[in-house]
Scaffold this motif. Sequence first.
Motif, PDB file in Angstrom:
ATOM      1  N   ASN A 195      46.343  39.990  55.195  1.00 33.80           N
ATOM      2  CA  ASN A 195      45.147  39.148  55.235  1.00 33.80           C
ATOM      3  C   ASN A 195      45.264  38.130  54.108  1.00 33.80           C
ATOM      4  O   ASN A 195      45.040  38.440  52.946  1.00 33.80           O
ATOM      5  N   MET A 196      45.636  36.910  54.460  1.00 34.98           N
ATOM      6  CA  MET A 196      45.852  35.860  53.462  1.00 34.98           C
ATOM      7  C   MET A 196      44.537  35.259  52.965  1.00 34.98           C
ATOM      8  O   MET A 196      44.537  34.485  52.015  1.00 34.98           O
ATOM      9  N   SER A 197      43.433  35.628  53.592  1.00 33.45           N
ATOM     10  CA  SER A 197      42.128  35.147  53.153  1.00 33.45           C
ATOM     11  C   SER A 197      41.553  36.027  52.042  1.00 33.45           C
ATOM     12  O   SER A 197      40.596  35.654  51.382  1.00 33.45           O
ATOM     13  N   LYS A 198      42.149  37.193  51.861  1.00 28.98           N
ATOM     14  CA  LYS A 198      41.680  38.136  50.847  1.00 28.98           C
ATOM     15  C   LYS A 198      42.227  37.737  49.483  1.00 28.98           C
ATOM     16  O   LYS A 198      43.372  37.305  49.368  1.00 28.98           O
ATOM     17  N   THR A 199      41.433  37.907  48.452  1.00 27.71           N
ATOM     18  CA  THR A 199      41.881  37.633  47.097  1.00 27.71           C
ATOM     19  C   THR A 199      42.563  38.882  46.545  1.00 27.71           C
ATOM     20  O   THR A 199      41.945  39.937  46.435  1.00 27.71           O
ATOM     21  N   TRP A 200      43.842  38.751  46.241  1.00 29.99           N
ATOM     22  CA  TRP A 200      44.620  39.854  45.689  1.00 29.99           C
ATOM     23  C   TRP A 200      44.779  39.628  44.194  1.00 29.99           C
ATOM     24  O   TRP A 200      45.002  38.502  43.752  1.00 29.99           O
ATOM     25  N   ARG A 201      44.696  40.679  43.404  1.00 30.27           N
ATOM     26  CA  ARG A 201      44.840  40.541  41.949  1.00 30.27           C
ATOM     27  C   ARG A 201      46.266  40.192  41.558  1.00 30.27           C
ATOM     28  O   ARG A 201      46.495  39.495  40.583  1.00 30.27           O
ATOM     29  N   SER A 202      47.240  40.692  42.313  1.00 28.95           N
ATOM     30  CA  SER A 202      48.642  40.398  42.006  1.00 28.95           C
ATOM     31  C   SER A 202      49.452  40.455  43.291  1.00 28.95           C
ATOM     32  O   SER A 202      49.022  41.039  44.290  1.00 28.95           O
ATOM     33  N   ASP A 203      50.642  39.874  43.246  1.00 29.47           N
ATOM     34  CA  ASP A 203      51.527  39.926  44.406  1.00 29.47           C
ATOM     35  C   ASP A 203      51.922  41.364  44.722  1.00 29.47           C
ATOM     36  O   ASP A 203      52.149  41.714  45.868  1.00 29.47           O
TER      37      ASP A 203
END
Length: 99
Positions: A47-55
């Motif tokens: 889900n590229m719309s989600k904000t991830w803290r890190s890769d």
Amino acid sequence: MSETRLKLMEAIARKQTVEARYNGDLIKLAPHMLFERHGDLFVSALNMSKTWRSDDERRLGQFKLAGLGSTELLDESFDPLPSYQPTVPRSDDALILAI
């Protein structure tokens, strides 16, 4: 064959992102695998719309195709996650297509 299924199969084959409505939200997905579970189709996708803290935190989610609507293939490619292995989540799932 449903239009959503065809678009996701093309996206997986070409490593292209898709945009779709899921639970009322517009999301951008990088689909890695299409599989069947108990007669229902699912896609494993980032889900590229989600904000991830890190890769390192980024991981694939499982989205039921019946819940995806207004699916559009985008003219944007993606690289599969480095940790990705084309194996189904459960032993009784059936792989249909994977990167």
